[in-house]
Design a protein around this motif. Structure first.
Motif, PDB file in Angstrom:
ATOM      1  N   LEU A  49       0.828  -1.200   0.000  1.00  0.00           N
ATOM      2  CA  LEU A  49       0.000   0.000   0.000  1.00  0.00           C
ATOM      3  C   LEU A  49       0.864   1.252   0.000  1.00  0.00           C
ATOM      4  CD1 LEU A  49      -2.699   1.509   0.258  1.00  0.00           C
ATOM      5  CD2 LEU A  49      -2.551   1.166   2.739  1.00  0.00           C
ATOM      6  N   GLY A  54      -2.909   5.391  -2.792  1.00  0.00           N
ATOM      7  CA  GLY A  54      -4.313   5.180  -3.124  1.00  0.00           C
ATOM      8  C   GLY A  54      -5.091   4.506  -2.009  1.00  0.00           C
ATOM      9  N   ARG A  55      -6.189   3.851  -2.394  1.00  0.00           N
ATOM     10  CA  ARG A  55      -7.068   3.207  -1.423  1.00  0.00           C
ATOM     11  C   ARG A  55      -6.562   1.813  -1.060  1.00  0.00           C
ATOM     12  NH1 ARG A  55     -11.833   2.094  -3.946  1.00  0.00           N
ATOM     13  NH2 ARG A  55     -10.790   2.331  -5.952  1.00  0.00           N
ATOM     14  N   PRO A  56      -6.710   1.380   0.187  1.00  0.00           N
ATOM     15  CA  PRO A  56      -6.203   0.062   0.589  1.00  0.00           C
ATOM     16  C   PRO A  56      -6.773  -1.077  -0.244  1.00  0.00           C
ATOM     17  CG  PRO A  56      -6.799   1.344   2.515  1.00  0.00           C
ATOM     18  CD  PRO A  56      -7.276   2.125   1.323  1.00  0.00           C
ATOM     19  N   GLU A  57      -8.072  -0.983  -0.595  1.00  0.00           N
ATOM     20  CA  GLU A  57      -8.688  -2.075  -1.344  1.00  0.00           C
ATOM     21  C   GLU A  57      -8.181  -2.174  -2.775  1.00  0.00           C
ATOM     22  OE1 GLU A  57     -11.821   1.282  -1.070  1.00  0.00           O
ATOM     23  OE2 GLU A  57     -10.127   0.474   0.091  1.00  0.00           O
ATOM     24  N   ALA A  58      -7.515  -1.104  -3.264  1.00  0.00           N
ATOM     25  CA  ALA A  58      -6.997  -1.120  -4.624  1.00  0.00           C
ATOM     26  C   ALA A  58      -5.550  -1.586  -4.689  1.00  0.00           C
ATOM     27  CB  ALA A  58      -7.118   0.279  -5.251  1.00  0.00           C
ATOM     28  N   ASP A  62      -4.017  -6.191  -0.813  1.00  0.00           N
ATOM     29  CA  ASP A  62      -5.164  -5.866   0.041  1.00  0.00           C
ATOM     30  C   ASP A  62      -5.385  -6.965   1.087  1.00  0.00           C
ATOM     31  OD1 ASP A  62      -7.506  -4.829   1.106  1.00  0.00           O
ATOM     32  OD2 ASP A  62      -8.757  -5.720  -0.461  1.00  0.00           O
ATOM     33  N   LEU A 206      -2.109   6.673   5.081  1.00  0.00           N
ATOM     34  CA  LEU A 206      -2.418   5.421   4.391  1.00  0.00           C
ATOM     35  C   LEU A 206      -2.578   4.294   5.410  1.00  0.00           C
ATOM     36  CD1 LEU A 206       0.090   5.619   1.389  1.00  0.00           C
ATOM     37  CD2 LEU A 206      -2.388   5.901   1.297  1.00  0.00           C
ATOM     38  N   ALA A 209      -5.961   4.440   7.011  1.00  0.00           N
ATOM     39  CA  ALA A 209      -7.001   3.926   6.102  1.00  0.00           C
ATOM     40  C   ALA A 209      -6.963   2.396   6.062  1.00  0.00           C
ATOM     41  CB  ALA A 209      -6.799   4.509   4.707  1.00  0.00           C
ATOM     42  N   TRP A 210      -5.754   1.833   6.064  1.00  0.00           N
ATOM     43  CA  TRP A 210      -5.593   0.373   6.086  1.00  0.00           C
ATOM     44  C   TRP A 210      -6.189  -0.205   7.361  1.00  0.00           C
ATOM     45  CZ3 TRP A 210      -3.108  -3.131   9.270  1.00  0.00           C
ATOM     46  CH2 TRP A 210      -2.818  -4.392   8.740  1.00  0.00           C
ATOM     47  N   ARG A 213     -10.124  -0.048   7.320  1.00  0.00           N
ATOM     48  CA  ARG A 213     -10.715  -1.065   6.446  1.00  0.00           C
ATOM     49  C   ARG A 213     -10.653  -2.446   7.095  1.00  0.00           C
ATOM     50  NH1 ARG A 213     -12.229  -3.025   1.688  1.00  0.00           N
ATOM     51  NH2 ARG A 213     -11.154  -4.789   0.713  1.00  0.00           N
TER      52      ARG A 213
END
Length: 256
Positions: A49, A54-58, A62, A206, A209-210, A213
């Motif tokens: 990540l 970017g986003r964790p799911e991307a 992940d 980041l 955010a991780w 999620r």
């Protein structure tokens, strides 16, 4: 052995039990293929990540689906522990008192942090009695492993014996959940310090955010497992508040 007998297949199956005069001296367990430590997998996900942004799911690594599976596996472990050792009545108010005492002894300032007083007040007002079980006791990513067959508990050594004690403790199963969520935070903090020691690159955002999620994924997997409402409690607000307080108590407890 008790977990295996209760039908919990997320441990390496015990093959031989060595006892002497009523004491357990050792257990030989089934070798597990393709094993990777939970701590290493979480750090790998965070490094991916941080490199990609970017986003964790991307991100390529992940951890969300694994966190959901971990929540489900944790719920199954608690249901098996409930069958193996039976439950005892527990008081949310007593658990709040114990958590406050341990936090106050280690770092009283934490009890003055925003939201903590409201958290404890809401839990006390609820005044619930919920099941207490013999939990794992020190449940974190370092005691878990991912194999070709899924997640396993690779270290059952504590067996409900909390650090600093010598006898098994019956407590809310949410104590183990709090331990696991705390270790997600530890992994995020360690990975961020490794990537950005000076704190100039903003990778801590980041990491948060991780964490968010994967916390949601763990709790969703845990609470959606059939049977957990009767063990953890049916009120989701009480569950989340109690997990938050127990995680705060875990943060001041010595240990990795």
């Amino acid at each position: 052995v008790a977990l295996d007998a209760a039908g919990f297949n997320h441990v390496a199956a015990p093959l031989v039990r060595w006892t002497w005069e009523g004491r357990d001296l050792g257990v030989v367990q089934e070798p597990m293929q393709g094993r990777a430590g939970g701590w290493a997998l979480a750090l790998t996900s965070l490094r991916d990540l941080f490199a990609a942004g970017g986003r964790p799911e991307a991100a390529g690594g992940d951890f969300g689906p694994e966190a959901h599976a971990l929540g489900t596996m944790t719920a199954r472990m608690h249901l098996a522990l409930d069958r193996a050792f039976e439950r005892r009545p527990g008081s949310v108010t007593d658990w709040v008192d114990a958590a406050e005492a341990s936090i106050g002894q280690a770092d009283p300032a934490l009890l003055e942090a925003p939201g903590v007083a409201d958290l404890t007040k809401e839990l006390r007002v609820a005044d619930l009695r919920l099941p207490a079980i013999r939990t794992h006791g020190d449940f974190h990513l370092g005691r878990l492993a991912r194999t070709d067959q899924g997640w396993i508990v690779s270290d059952c050594g504590p067996g409900g014996v909390l650090p600093g004690t010598s006898e098994p403790t019956w407590r809310s199963p949410l104590g183990d959940v709090a331990d696991l969520l705390w270790s997600l935070h530890q992994a995020s903090t360690m990975a961020a310090a490794e990537r950005d020691p000076a704190g100039r690159l903003g990778v801590d955002q980041l990491g948060r955010a991780w964490e968010a999620r994967n916390r949601r994924a763990v709790l969703t997997g845990y609470l959606s497992t059939p049977g957990m409402a009767g063990l953890a409690g049916p009120d989701r607000d009480v569950v989340r508040n109690l997990v938050a307080l127990l995680e705060l108590a875990r943060s001041v407890r010595p240990g990795t």
